[in-house]
Design a protein around this motif. Structure first.
Motif, PDB file in Angstrom:
ATOM      1  N   ALA A  55       0.834  -1.208   0.000  1.00 42.53           N
ATOM      2  CA  ALA A  55       0.000   0.000   0.000  1.00 42.53           C
ATOM      3  C   ALA A  55       0.867   1.256   0.000  1.00 42.53           C
ATOM      4  CB  ALA A  55      -0.937  -0.006   1.208  1.00 42.53           C
ATOM      5  N   CYS A  56       1.943   1.253   0.768  1.00 41.13           N
ATOM      6  CA  CYS A  56       2.842   2.412   0.797  1.00 41.13           C
ATOM      7  C   CYS A  56       3.490   2.643  -0.565  1.00 41.13           C
ATOM      8  CB  CYS A  56       3.924   2.219   1.847  1.00 41.13           C
ATOM      9  SG  CYS A  56       3.359   2.390   3.551  1.00 41.13           S
ATOM     10  N   ILE A  57       3.999   1.572  -1.152  1.00 41.42           N
ATOM     11  CA  ILE A  57       4.660   1.712  -2.452  1.00 41.42           C
ATOM     12  C   ILE A  57       3.676   2.202  -3.508  1.00 41.42           C
ATOM     13  CG2 ILE A  57       5.750   0.393  -4.317  1.00 41.42           C
ATOM     14  CD1 ILE A  57       7.081  -1.281  -2.008  1.00 41.42           C
ATOM     15  N   LEU A  58       2.474   1.639  -3.507  1.00 39.78           N
ATOM     16  CA  LEU A  58       1.454   2.086  -4.468  1.00 39.78           C
ATOM     17  C   LEU A  58       1.051   3.536  -4.224  1.00 39.78           C
ATOM     18  CD1 LEU A  58      -0.803  -1.098  -4.675  1.00 39.78           C
ATOM     19  CD2 LEU A  58       0.820  -0.249  -6.394  1.00 39.78           C
ATOM     20  N   ASN A  59       0.940   3.921  -2.947  1.00 38.56           N
ATOM     21  CA  ASN A  59       0.579   5.309  -2.638  1.00 38.56           C
ATOM     22  C   ASN A  59       1.695   6.267  -3.050  1.00 38.56           C
ATOM     23  OD1 ASN A  59      -1.437   7.116  -1.553  1.00 38.56           O
ATOM     24  ND2 ASN A  59      -0.041   7.465   0.152  1.00 38.56           N
ATOM     25  N   ALA A  60       2.940   5.855  -2.884  1.00 39.66           N
ATOM     26  CA  ALA A  60       4.064   6.695  -3.315  1.00 39.66           C
ATOM     27  C   ALA A  60       4.015   6.915  -4.827  1.00 39.66           C
ATOM     28  CB  ALA A  60       5.392   6.056  -2.917  1.00 39.66           C
ATOM     29  N   ARG A  61       3.710   5.863  -5.554  1.00 38.27           N
ATOM     30  CA  ARG A  61       3.608   5.991  -7.022  1.00 38.27           C
ATOM     31  C   ARG A  61       2.388   6.818  -7.411  1.00 38.27           C
ATOM     32  NH1 ARG A  61       4.929   0.717 -10.310  1.00 38.27           N
ATOM     33  NH2 ARG A  61       4.797   2.326 -11.886  1.00 38.27           N
ATOM     34  N   ARG A  62       1.324   6.687  -6.638  1.00 42.41           N
ATOM     35  CA  ARG A  62       0.064   7.365  -6.947  1.00 42.41           C
ATOM     36  C   ARG A  62       0.148   8.873  -6.732  1.00 42.41           C
ATOM     37  NH1 ARG A  62      -5.457   6.236  -7.091  1.00 42.41           N
ATOM     38  NH2 ARG A  62      -6.725   7.639  -5.838  1.00 42.41           N
ATOM     39  N   THR A  71       8.646   3.903   3.874  1.00 43.86           N
ATOM     40  CA  THR A  71       7.937   2.979   4.752  1.00 43.86           C
ATOM     41  C   THR A  71       7.548   1.701   4.021  1.00 43.86           C
ATOM     42  OG1 THR A  71       5.861   4.174   4.354  1.00 43.86           O
ATOM     43  CG2 THR A  71       7.056   4.679   6.396  1.00 43.86           C
ATOM     44  N   GLY A  72       7.261   1.785   2.728  1.00 44.73           N
ATOM     45  CA  GLY A  72       6.936   0.584   1.968  1.00 44.73           C
ATOM     46  C   GLY A  72       8.049  -0.450   2.033  1.00 44.73           C
ATOM     47  N   PRO A  73       9.255  -0.090   1.614  1.00 42.24           N
ATOM     48  CA  PRO A  73      10.367  -1.040   1.732  1.00 42.24           C
ATOM     49  C   PRO A  73      10.675  -1.431   3.184  1.00 42.24           C
ATOM     50  CG  PRO A  73      10.903   0.667   0.156  1.00 42.24           C
ATOM     51  CD  PRO A  73       9.623   1.088   0.821  1.00 42.24           C
ATOM     52  N   TYR A  74      10.493  -0.488   4.116  1.00 43.76           N
ATOM     53  CA  TYR A  74      10.719  -0.801   5.535  1.00 43.76           C
ATOM     54  C   TYR A  74       9.791  -1.918   5.994  1.00 43.76           C
ATOM     55  CZ  TYR A  74      10.529  -0.356  10.601  1.00 43.76           C
ATOM     56  OH  TYR A  74      10.539  -0.626  11.948  1.00 43.76           O
ATOM     57  N   TYR A  75       8.494  -1.782   5.708  1.00 47.52           N
ATOM     58  CA  TYR A  75       7.542  -2.821   6.122  1.00 47.52           C
ATOM     59  C   TYR A  75       7.869  -4.155   5.460  1.00 47.52           C
ATOM     60  CZ  TYR A  75       4.565   0.647   8.421  1.00 47.52           C
ATOM     61  OH  TYR A  75       4.071   1.610   9.247  1.00 47.52           O
ATOM     62  N   LEU A  76       8.231  -4.133   4.197  1.00 48.76           N
ATOM     63  CA  LEU A  76       8.578  -5.378   3.516  1.00 48.76           C
ATOM     64  C   LEU A  76       9.850  -5.992   4.117  1.00 48.76           C
ATOM     65  CD1 LEU A  76       7.735  -4.403  -0.163  1.00 48.76           C
ATOM     66  CD2 LEU A  76       6.371  -5.809   1.403  1.00 48.76           C
ATOM     67  N   ALA A  77      10.815  -5.164   4.472  1.00 55.19           N
ATOM     68  CA  ALA A  77      12.049  -5.667   5.084  1.00 55.19           C
ATOM     69  C   ALA A  77      11.795  -6.261   6.466  1.00 55.19           C
ATOM     70  CB  ALA A  77      13.092  -4.550   5.177  1.00 55.19           C
ATOM     71  N   MET A  78      10.787  -5.763   7.162  1.00 57.09           N
ATOM     72  CA  MET A  78      10.497  -6.261   8.507  1.00 57.09           C
ATOM     73  C   MET A  78       9.913  -7.664   8.505  1.00 57.09           C
ATOM     74  SD  MET A  78      11.853  -4.082  10.374  1.00 57.09           S
ATOM     75  CE  MET A  78      11.384  -4.673  11.968  1.00 57.09           C
ATOM     76  N   ILE A  79       9.614  -8.193   7.333  1.00 56.95           N
ATOM     77  CA  ILE A  79       9.180  -9.585   7.241  1.00 56.95           C
ATOM     78  C   ILE A  79      10.335 -10.509   7.636  1.00 56.95           C
ATOM     79  CG2 ILE A  79       8.417 -11.393   5.650  1.00 56.95           C
ATOM     80  CD1 ILE A  79       6.959  -9.120   4.085  1.00 56.95           C
TER      81      ILE A  79
END
Length: 123
Positions: A55-62, A71-79
């Motif tokens: 959602a963060c990555i899509l919102n950044a592009r949007r 935050t998009g990559p951060y949340y994905l990295a926290m996996i």
């Protein structure tokens, strides 16, 4: 100025329903996931992090929202730490999971605050 208005109007954070679905429900799921067995917690947290990161990555592009680029990559990295704790390769009790949950949620807020403070709301 007109560019900021257009970007702002496309920002999902400004839409209560989108904000709730994209971020607040997954955050609540992460908190609720603390009280279920580790295998279920792992699934809940992984799905929530993928959901929020995407959602963060899509919102950044949007709309070009600054913090969403980070935050998009951060949340994905926290996996990764979620899977490490779940695998048992690092011993963690409830407190360890609690600390990771705080790191995930508070870390996202810190990334948000720091990036928008440094570079503004929209890039």
């Amino acid at each position: 100025m007109a560019s900021d208005t257009v970007q702002s109007s496309r920002d999902w954070l400004r839409r209560p329903r989108a904000n709730l679905l994209a971020w607040w429900i997954p955050k609540a799921a992460i908190l609720a996931g603390l009280f279920v067995p580790v295998p279920v917690r792992t699934v809940i947290w992984t799905i929530a992090l993928i959901w929020m990161g995407t959602a963060c990555i899509l919102n950044a592009r949007r709309c070009g929202r600054t913090h969403c680029r980070y935050t998009g990559p951060y949340y994905l990295a926290m996996i990764t730490p979620v899977l490490v704790l779940a695998s048992g390769s690092v011993s963690a009790d409830f407190f360890g999971w609690f600390v990771l949950g705080i790191l995930i949620l508070a870390g996202g807020k810190m990334v948000w605050w720091a990036t928008e403070r440094a570079w503004g709301e929209f890039l």
